[in-house]
Structures are given as structure tokens and as C-alpha cells.
Design a protein around this motif. Structure first.
Motif, PDB file in Angstrom:
ATOM      1  N   ALA A   1      10.982  -5.367  26.157  1.00 13.86           N
ATOM      2  CA  ALA A   1       9.915  -4.377  25.760  1.00 13.86           C
ATOM      3  C   ALA A   1       9.332  -4.491  24.458  1.00 13.86           C
ATOM      4  CB  ALA A   1      11.062  -3.147  25.701  1.00 13.86           C
ATOM      5  N   SER A   2       8.056  -4.672  24.345  1.00 16.08           N
ATOM      6  CA  SER A   2       7.360  -4.541  23.388  1.00 16.08           C
ATOM      7  C   SER A   2       6.778  -3.083  22.835  1.00 16.08           C
ATOM      8  CB  SER A   2       6.145  -5.684  23.216  1.00 16.08           C
ATOM      9  OG  SER A   2       5.405  -5.751  22.240  1.00 16.08           O
ATOM     10  N   ILE A   3       7.032  -2.583  21.596  1.00 18.01           N
ATOM     11  CA  ILE A   3       6.700  -1.470  21.334  1.00 18.01           C
ATOM     12  C   ILE A   3       5.872  -1.595  19.993  1.00 18.01           C
ATOM     13  CG2 ILE A   3       7.352   0.970  20.704  1.00 18.01           C
ATOM     14  CD1 ILE A   3       9.656   0.523  22.247  1.00 18.01           C
ATOM     15  N   GLN A   4       4.583  -1.351  19.981  1.00 14.26           N
ATOM     16  CA  GLN A   4       3.720  -1.395  18.627  1.00 14.26           C
ATOM     17  C   GLN A   4       2.773  -0.193  18.400  1.00 14.26           C
ATOM     18  OE1 GLN A   4       1.767  -5.139  20.026  1.00 14.26           O
ATOM     19  NE2 GLN A   4       2.974  -6.209  18.705  1.00 14.26           N
ATOM     20  N   ARG A   5       2.726  -0.017  17.016  1.00 13.28           N
ATOM     21  CA  ARG A   5       1.645   1.234  16.881  1.00 13.28           C
ATOM     22  C   ARG A   5       0.221   0.780  17.214  1.00 13.28           C
ATOM     23  NH1 ARG A   5       1.985   5.699  13.698  1.00 13.28           N
ATOM     24  NH2 ARG A   5       3.959   5.392  12.840  1.00 13.28           N
ATOM     25  N   SER A   6      -0.296   1.697  18.017  1.00 14.62           N
ATOM     26  CA  SER A   6      -1.921   1.493  18.202  1.00 14.62           C
ATOM     27  C   SER A   6      -2.578   2.799  17.876  1.00 14.62           C
ATOM     28  CB  SER A   6      -1.958   1.279  19.850  1.00 14.62           C
ATOM     29  OG  SER A   6      -3.332   1.069  20.199  1.00 14.62           O
ATOM     30  N   GLY A   7      -3.208   2.754  16.583  1.00 14.04           N
ATOM     31  CA  GLY A   7      -3.556   3.833  15.938  1.00 14.04           C
ATOM     32  C   GLY A   7      -2.627   5.155  15.845  1.00 14.04           C
ATOM     33  N   SER A   8      -2.767   6.260  16.303  1.00 13.02           N
ATOM     34  CA  SER A   8      -2.048   7.296  16.255  1.00 13.02           C
ATOM     35  C   SER A   8      -0.872   7.271  17.161  1.00 13.02           C
ATOM     36  CB  SER A   8      -2.643   8.685  16.063  1.00 13.02           C
ATOM     37  OG  SER A   8      -3.273   8.767  17.382  1.00 13.02           O
ATOM     38  N   LYS A   9      -1.074   6.219  17.940  1.00 14.06           N
ATOM     39  CA  LYS A   9       0.170   6.298  19.089  1.00 14.06           C
ATOM     40  C   LYS A   9       0.960   5.185  19.233  1.00 14.06           C
ATOM     41  CE  LYS A   9      -2.215   9.500  22.274  1.00 14.06           C
ATOM     42  NZ  LYS A   9      -2.964   9.599  23.735  1.00 14.06           N
ATOM     43  N   TRP A  10       2.102   5.015  20.162  1.00 19.94           N
ATOM     44  CA  TRP A  10       2.907   3.981  20.112  1.00 19.94           C
ATOM     45  C   TRP A  10       2.690   3.475  21.460  1.00 19.94           C
ATOM     46  CZ3 TRP A  10       5.486   1.845  16.185  1.00 19.94           C
ATOM     47  CH2 TRP A  10       5.997   2.638  15.182  1.00 19.94           C
ATOM     48  N   ARG A  11       2.322   2.019  21.605  1.00 24.05           N
ATOM     49  CA  ARG A  11       2.103   1.395  23.115  1.00 24.05           C
ATOM     50  C   ARG A  11       3.240   0.567  23.194  1.00 24.05           C
ATOM     51  NH1 ARG A  11      -1.824   0.298  26.477  1.00 24.05           N
ATOM     52  NH2 ARG A  11      -1.819  -1.651  27.746  1.00 24.05           N
ATOM     53  N   VAL A  12       3.781   0.752  24.476  1.00 24.91           N
ATOM     54  CA  VAL A  12       4.994  -0.014  25.076  1.00 24.91           C
ATOM     55  C   VAL A  12       4.365  -0.780  26.054  1.00 24.91           C
ATOM     56  CG1 VAL A  12       5.912   2.134  26.392  1.00 24.91           C
ATOM     57  CG2 VAL A  12       7.367   0.295  25.668  1.00 24.91           C
ATOM     58  N   GLN A  13       5.202  -2.043  26.095  1.00 29.38           N
ATOM     59  CA  GLN A  13       4.856  -2.761  27.223  1.00 29.38           C
ATOM     60  C   GLN A  13       6.217  -3.628  27.810  1.00 29.38           C
ATOM     61  OE1 GLN A  13       1.820  -6.160  26.320  1.00 29.38           O
ATOM     62  NE2 GLN A  13       0.684  -4.574  25.343  1.00 29.38           N
ATOM     63  N   VAL A  14       6.472  -3.483  29.178  1.00 32.00           N
ATOM     64  CA  VAL A  14       7.629  -4.026  29.492  1.00 32.00           C
ATOM     65  C   VAL A  14       7.262  -5.214  30.681  1.00 32.00           C
ATOM     66  CG1 VAL A  14       8.742  -1.932  29.487  1.00 32.00           C
ATOM     67  CG2 VAL A  14       7.505  -2.337  31.596  1.00 32.00           C
ATOM     68  N   TYR A  15       8.148  -6.024  30.934  1.00 32.04           N
ATOM     69  CA  TYR A  15       8.014  -7.484  31.522  1.00 32.04           C
ATOM     70  C   TYR A  15       9.339  -7.588  32.294  1.00 32.04           C
ATOM     71  CZ  TYR A  15       7.042 -11.853  33.156  1.00 32.04           C
ATOM     72  OH  TYR A  15       6.747 -13.074  33.948  1.00 32.04           O
ATOM     73  N   VAL A  16       9.365  -7.469  33.660  1.00 28.75           N
ATOM     74  CA  VAL A  16      10.488  -7.542  34.278  1.00 28.75           C
ATOM     75  C   VAL A  16      10.341  -8.266  35.516  1.00 28.75           C
ATOM     76  CG1 VAL A  16      12.494  -6.395  35.436  1.00 28.75           C
ATOM     77  CG2 VAL A  16      11.348  -5.240  33.571  1.00 28.75           C
ATOM     78  N   GLN A  17      11.109  -9.505  35.727  1.00 33.92           N
ATOM     79  CA  GLN A  17      10.965 -10.207  37.013  1.00 33.92           C
ATOM     80  C   GLN A  17       9.647 -10.588  37.402  1.00 33.92           C
ATOM     81  OE1 GLN A  17      13.596  -8.632  39.936  1.00 33.92           O
ATOM     82  NE2 GLN A  17      15.224  -8.023  38.708  1.00 33.92           N
ATOM     83  N   GLY A  18       8.748 -10.899  36.342  1.00 34.00           N
ATOM     84  CA  GLY A  18       7.228 -11.257  36.923  1.00 34.00           C
ATOM     85  C   GLY A  18       6.303  -9.945  36.955  1.00 34.00           C
ATOM     86  N   ARG A  19       6.922  -8.745  36.595  1.00 33.91           N
ATOM     87  CA  ARG A  19       6.150  -7.857  36.748  1.00 33.91           C
ATOM     88  C   ARG A  19       5.755  -6.899  35.508  1.00 33.91           C
ATOM     89  NH1 ARG A  19       7.505  -3.758  40.405  1.00 33.91           N
ATOM     90  NH2 ARG A  19       5.285  -3.046  40.870  1.00 33.91           N
ATOM     91  N   ARG A  20       4.555  -6.647  35.123  1.00 30.70           N
ATOM     92  CA  ARG A  20       4.387  -5.921  33.636  1.00 30.70           C
ATOM     93  C   ARG A  20       4.086  -4.421  33.843  1.00 30.70           C
ATOM     94  NH1 ARG A  20       3.594  -9.721  29.565  1.00 30.70           N
ATOM     95  NH2 ARG A  20       3.499 -11.924  30.530  1.00 30.70           N
TER      96      ARG A  20
END
Length: 357
Positions: free
Chosen positions: A36-55
Motif C-alpha cells: 500500500a502506497s500512501i502519499q500526500r497529494s495537495g490537501s489530501k492523502w492518496r493511497v494506492q494498493v496492488y494485490v495479485q496483479g490488480r490495482r
């Protein structure tokens, strides 16, 4: 769960933590642990997940909300937890991802809007079972014909299949054990010479071919369909850049089965096209709905009210079967199933014996 989230949030506040965090889940095998990648994007937090080839990704107001979503979404994608979604939500995803990209999707989009108002649409997917759809099917059979119910069930099954295979919202299809109503045999009505003559006259075609009025052009479309076995929609969508009179064929860039097709033209079909004025729009200058209204109006003025415009396709195929073998005929009309064409080859044993010599 709260302790896990608090721990994760605390770790992510550490300045030495890289731009991604490994989310551990006891339900997921170690070799399949997601990232799980969690990064600040402006005033919000953007999270990306990657599981078994699916994002998947999403933005949140706080880092803790992002962390909570990451844990839950990874469990869903990994198959250890099913999302709490309704049948209506699955329909919306199917409409956006599948139906809206299909040629001729108007019926599907219309039915999906109707389905969204059904009581079963508001139910959670995980709670739906065969009995729910059996009750709907039996009630629907009291309102419309079995063929309509079968078609609607096929659409529902497609939505559930998308929810299972692509969205991973369910593990099984509750419609799989529900019997679909038997469909009646397809209509293959012949058009007699008397019916053809009466309809041609009612559509304003008397002697020399006329193309002055919309009704005249419907008459030309009717005669053209009998020559080519083209569908009404294919005829109405035909444009001059796809017409090659010198080589005697037209090209249909996109047909019902999704493939392009070249249709050879008889001398009579060429004559019909030459009677039409050339322009930038459709060859026949008709929309499918206008064609339908004008054909019905002319037909109802005759004694042959049982004739439908689409009966021209079956009649044309019968006629073409006398000129082409089954492989050639399949290529001309765009059929993939050769067995479905055998009904058009009705030669008697005596006629076949005559060919043997």
C-alpha cells in the motif's frame, strides 16, 4: 482492527518511512502480501494498493482514513473479504465498464435503468440467492413473453459475471442455478410475391424507382434488403464512402457481430443505389426509427399487416441460398454458425438427385 490502524498510522508518521508501507494481513499468505502506497497529494492523502496483479487507488482527507481503506480494499482484492455492495452498484459498474462501450447498447442501458428500481437491486450481493431471481422470473413471466424474460435474465447474468470476475464482489453467480425460460424458435417468415408487390406499391414504388420522399426511400430500402439480406440498421447506416458501384459491393465497417463485412450487389441492388441522390449523409437518408414508422404506416394500409421489415432478411437469405453454397452465404450475411443456415437449404431429395446426374 483499531489497534492495527493506530499502529500503521504511527509508523507512517515516522520521517524515515519510505513512500510506501507494507500492510500485513493474517488472512493473506505471506508470499502474496500486498503493498500500500500512501502519499500526500495537495490537501489530501492518496493511497494506492496492488494485490495479485490488480490495482486500485483513492484519495482521503486524512492519512488514517487512507490507511483504513487500504486494509479493507486489500482484503477485498485478495479474496479474504467480500465488499458490502448492492446489485444496483454492480449494475452501475457494468453500465460504465461494459455496456456503454458496446455497439447497439441502447436496450441494455435502458433495461439497466429499469432494473435499478427493482427491490432485488437494493439488496446486498452477498445476500442474493437463486430464490430471489426465481421469484422475479416467475412474476415477470406474468407480464411479458418468455423470450423477453430470457433476454433480461441474460443481462442480469452478465452483470453478476462482471461482479464476480472483474470486481471480485461475489464468489458465485446466484443466477447459475435458475432455469431460463425456453425461447421460441426465431421468426423465419417468407414474403410472398403478392406481399412484395403490395408493399412496394404502398411505399410509392410504381415502375421507375423513385427517391423523392422519405416514403419512397423506405420503399427502396425494402427492395434493397430483399436483394442483399442486410439488416435495417445496416441499410440506414450505410454511407456513400462505403459504396463501390463499379466493383458491385458495399462495405459494412461495423456489424452486429462486431466485424466488418463486404456485401456483394446484384444488378437490381446497383439499380436501387443509382436511384438515390448522392450526398454527405446516409445513402438512404433515413434513421432506423423513421424507417420503422413509415414502413408500418404503408404496410397497415395493405392487407398484409403480418409482414415485418426484418422479414426481408429471412426472405433474402432463402433467395441467396439458391445462388451461394453455405460457406459463401455465411460470408455474405455475416453468420458464424453454419448450422443455423441449414434451414434455408430445403432442396428435396429429387432435386438433389438431379444434381448427381
Amino acid at each position: 482492527m483499531e489497534q492495527r490502524l493506530a499502529g500503521l498510522a504511527k509508523l507512517q508518521d515516522c520521517p524515515d518511512l519510505p513512500s510506501f508501507a507494507r500492510v500485513h494481513s493474517p488472512e493473506i499468505p505471506h508470499k502474496l502480501l500486498p503493498m500500500a502506497s500512501i502519499q500526500r497529494s495537495g490537501s489530501k492523502w492518496r493511497v494506492q494498493v496492488y494485490v495479485q496483479g490488480r490495482r486500485d487507488s483513492k484519495s482521503f482527507r486524512t492519512k488514517q482514513e487512507a490507511s483504513a481503506w487500504a486494509l479493507e480494499r486489500e482484503a477485498e482484492l485478495g479474496g479474504s473479504k467480500l465488499p458490502d455492495r448492492t446489485f444496483a452498484e454492480a449494475m452501475r459498474h457494468y453500465e460504465r465498464d461494459v455496456a456503454s462501450h458496446r455497439k447497439g447498447s441502447r436496450w441494455e442501458l435502458t433495461r439497466l435503468k429499469v432494473f435499478a428500481e427493482l427491490p432485488v437491486a437494493k439488496r446486498k450481493l452477498a445476500s442474493l440467492g437463486p430464490d430471489d431471481f426465481i421469484a422475479w422470473r416467475d412474476g415477470r413471466l406474468g407480464q411479458v413473453k418468455p423470450a423477453t424474460v430470457a433476454r433480461e435474465m441474460n443481462l442480469m447474468a452478465a452483470v453478476l459475471k462482471h461482479a464476480r470476475r472483474e470486481l471480485r464482489w461475489i464468489r458465485g453467480n446466484p443466477l447459475a442455478d435458475v432455469t431460463t425460460p425456453a425461447k421460441p424458435k426465431g421468426r423465419r417468415r417468407r414474403i410472398s410475391a403478392a406481399e412484395e408487390k403490395a408493399l412496394t406499391l404502398a411505399l410509392g414504388q410504381r415502375g421507375k424507382l423513385q427517391a423523392d420522399t422519405p416514403t419512397h426511400r423506405v420503399g427502396l430500402a425494402f427492395l434493397f434488403a430483399l436483394e442483399t439480406a442486410m439488416r435495417s440498421g445496416e441499410i440506414c447506416a450505410l454511407t456513400w464512402d462505403c459504396v463501390f458501384l463499379s466493383s458491385r459491393y458495399v462495405t459494412l465497417p461495423k456489424t452486429k457481430n462486431g466485424e466488418a463485412r463486404d456485401v456483394p450487389l446484384s444488378s437490381r441492388a446497383v439499380e436501387i443505389l443509382k436511384a438515390l441522390p448522392r450526398g454527405d449523409g446516409p445513402v438512404f437518408g433515413l434513421g432506423d426509427q423513421v424507417r420503422d414508422v413509415l414502413f408500418r404506416k404503408a404496410r397497415d394500409a395493405t392487407a398484409h399487416r403480418d409482414v415485418h421489415f426484418h422479414d426481408t432478411r429471412a426472405e433474402a437469405i432463402f433467395r441467396l441460398s439458391k445462388k451461394f453454397d453455405v460457406l459463401e452465404l455465411a460470408r455474405v450475411i455475416g453468420h458464424r454458425d453454419l448450422n443455423s443456415l441449414l434451414i434455408y437449404y430445403q432442396s428435396t431429395a429429387s432435386e438433389l438427385a438431379a444434381k448427381l446426374g
